[in-house]
Design a protein around this motif. Structure first.
Motif, PDB file in Angstrom:
ATOM      1  N   GLY A 183       6.858  10.196   6.059  1.00  0.00           N
ATOM      2  CA  GLY A 183       5.566  10.488   5.436  1.00  0.00           C
ATOM      3  C   GLY A 183       5.673  11.445   4.272  1.00  0.00           C
ATOM      4  N   ASN A 184       6.575  12.444   4.378  1.00  0.00           N
ATOM      5  CA  ASN A 184       6.760  13.396   3.280  1.00  0.00           C
ATOM      6  C   ASN A 184       7.253  12.681   2.029  1.00  0.00           C
ATOM      7  N   SER A 240     -13.703   4.282   3.027  1.00  0.00           N
ATOM      8  CA  SER A 240     -12.426   5.016   3.053  1.00  0.00           C
ATOM      9  C   SER A 240     -12.058   5.593   1.685  1.00  0.00           C
ATOM     10  N   CYS A 241     -12.737   5.155   0.619  1.00  0.00           N
ATOM     11  CA  CYS A 241     -12.435   5.660  -0.729  1.00  0.00           C
ATOM     12  C   CYS A 241     -12.936   7.097  -0.898  1.00  0.00           C
ATOM     13  N   ASN A 269      -7.117   8.947   3.816  1.00  0.00           N
ATOM     14  CA  ASN A 269      -5.844   9.242   4.478  1.00  0.00           C
ATOM     15  C   ASN A 269      -4.671   9.200   3.497  1.00  0.00           C
ATOM     16  N   ASN A 270      -4.989   9.454   2.203  1.00  0.00           N
ATOM     17  CA  ASN A 270      -3.978   9.603   1.148  1.00  0.00           C
ATOM     18  C   ASN A 270      -3.222   8.308   0.827  1.00  0.00           C
ATOM     19  N   SER A 318       5.006   1.334   0.449  1.00  0.00           N
ATOM     20  CA  SER A 318       5.005   0.405   1.578  1.00  0.00           C
ATOM     21  C   SER A 318       3.679  -0.370   1.584  1.00  0.00           C
ATOM     22  N   THR A 319       3.677  -1.510   2.232  1.00  0.00           N
ATOM     23  CA  THR A 319       2.483  -2.368   2.261  1.00  0.00           C
ATOM     24  C   THR A 319       1.268  -1.640   2.829  1.00  0.00           C
ATOM     25  N   ASN A 320       1.486  -0.827   3.895  1.00  0.00           N
ATOM     26  CA  ASN A 320       0.331  -0.165   4.529  1.00  0.00           C
ATOM     27  C   ASN A 320      -0.177   1.042   3.748  1.00  0.00           C
ATOM     28  N   GLN A 321       0.458   1.345   2.599  1.00  0.00           N
ATOM     29  CA  GLN A 321      -0.051   2.413   1.729  1.00  0.00           C
ATOM     30  C   GLN A 321      -1.061   1.895   0.707  1.00  0.00           C
TER      31      GLN A 321
END
Length: 381
Positions: A183-184, A240-241, A269-270, A318-321
């Motif tokens: 995550g970092n 979520s925006c 959630n960044n 990553s895709t989930n980002q």
């Protein structure tokens, strides 16, 4: 259901524990990174998996605090959540060592199984009496490392959930690896993209607000009117925006030939949220117009998928980002997006034009009168 007492308790919670849920989240992240206490590790699991364990919970009110003001000698409850039906949900956790052997350990486990159920029943009664609540306003749960607690809770109205010690330790290891250490690194990539956006379009939200307000007054372009609606209603359309990063810019530096994305937001959630807009004339008739609409429905979904792939590959995300959305004047776009992970929202042309008319009337014309009064007041003063 009388909710006045619930409201009083919620106010008490805000005074008793002013820390936000985000503060508690950071605390539990620290626990996962350095789990010196097994009970806290179990509580961290509950906190990060509350929606799957106890789906009725909506908002954390208290963590390790007294339910009854100034009566800490009566003990502290582990978690109190506000439920989705505006009731309260008390949860007691207990780490029970199911791996220890011997007669003494078996006796100890049996004691803990009974005690955790008795505790939460006792809490419910004290809580109900002190805050003058009805029984059906309070739900209770227990979360332990021993599945046999469920046998003790079966004859009560307590919801019992459990996780094995092996599964808990495996979760801690995986969470630490992927969410903390990885995550970092992941956050650094997001930060680089955010800096790129800030250099590309500084003060974007304020500038765009002025642009869209002026445009609503003289809407010569239907696509921009749709985008104006999205901008002023982003929180209800895509909750979520949190922060606008980019509008009508190339997501890949110096590659404008690859096309521009309409909106890029930073999520709560960044992560990133890409949103593509498309004004589709659903009121036009004829075979040619139907064919044109069908083409647009497919194209807007394909475009946002393409943008996501390019953004992910170029910025090494990553895709989930990356989350994607489309906002159009055609509800049937939702049918095309259903087989993907794209969130599709729409507004009818009639509703869009009515919004424009009302916005112009109340926010622009009324605002101009208000500003004129302010100017007169300044002159008099």
């Amino acid at each position: 259901m009388n909710t006045s007492q619930i409201d009083k308790f919620v106010s008490y919670c805000k005074r008793e524990q002013p820390q936000s849920e985000e503060d508690i989240r950071r605390f539990f992240l620290g626990v996962i990174g350095f789990p010196y206490d097994t009970e806290l590790l179990l509580q961290a699991y509950l906190f990060f998996n509350i929606k799957s364990l106890f789906p009725n919970c909506s908002k954390l009110l208290l963590f390790e605090k007294a339910l009854i003001q100034d009566y800490t000698n009566l003990g502290k409850v582990d978690f109190v959540y506000l439920s989705k039906n505006n009731g309260l949900f008390l949860i007691e956790t207990k780490y029970i060592d199911t791996e220890a052997t011997g007669k003494h350990e078996r006796t100890r486990r049996n004691k803990h199984r009974n005690k955790v159920v008795e505790q939460v029943i006792d809490w419910k009664e004290q809580f109900r009496d002190y805050w003058k609540l009805s029984t059906n306003q309070i739900n209770c749960g227990v979360f332990t490392t021993d599945a046999q607690v469920g046998d003790r809770a079966r004859s009560t109205d307590i919801i019992a959930k459990s996780i094995s010690i092996y599964e808990l330790e495996r979760w801690q290891k995986n969470y630490k690896l992927y969410n903390l250490e990885h995550g970092n690194k992941r956050d650094l990539v997001i930060e680089k993209f955010v800096l790129y956006c800030q250099r590309k379009q500084p003060q974007i939200e304020e500038n765009l607000r002025h642009f869209f307000r002026g445009f609503i007054d003289l809407p010569y372009n239907k696509e921009l009117l749709l985008q104006a609606y999205l901008f002023f209603n982003i929180k209800s359309l895509f909750p979520s925006c949190s922060k606008l990063l980019m509008f009508e810019q190339a997501i890949i530096k110096d590659y404008t030939n690859l096309g521009k994305v309409n909106f890029v937001y930073l999520s709560k959630n960044n992560d990133l949220v890409l949103i593509k807009t498309k004004y589709i004339n659903t009121e036009a008739t004829g075979k040619h117009e139907r064919s044109k609409r069908n083409k647009h429905r497919n194209k807007v979904v394909e475009q946002v998928i393409d943008c996501k792939d390019k953004l992910r590959n170029y910025w090494k995300l990553s895709t989930n980002q990356i989350n994607c959305g489309v906002f159009t004047t055609d509800a049937q776009v939702g049918d095309r997006a259903r087989s993907t992970d794209i969130i599709a929202k729409s507004i009818s042309i009639y509703e869009l034009e009515r919004w424009q008319k009302n916005y112009k009337l109340y926010n622009l014309e009324y605002g101009n009168k208000r500003d004129s009064v302010r100017d007169i007041y300044e002159v008099i003063k």
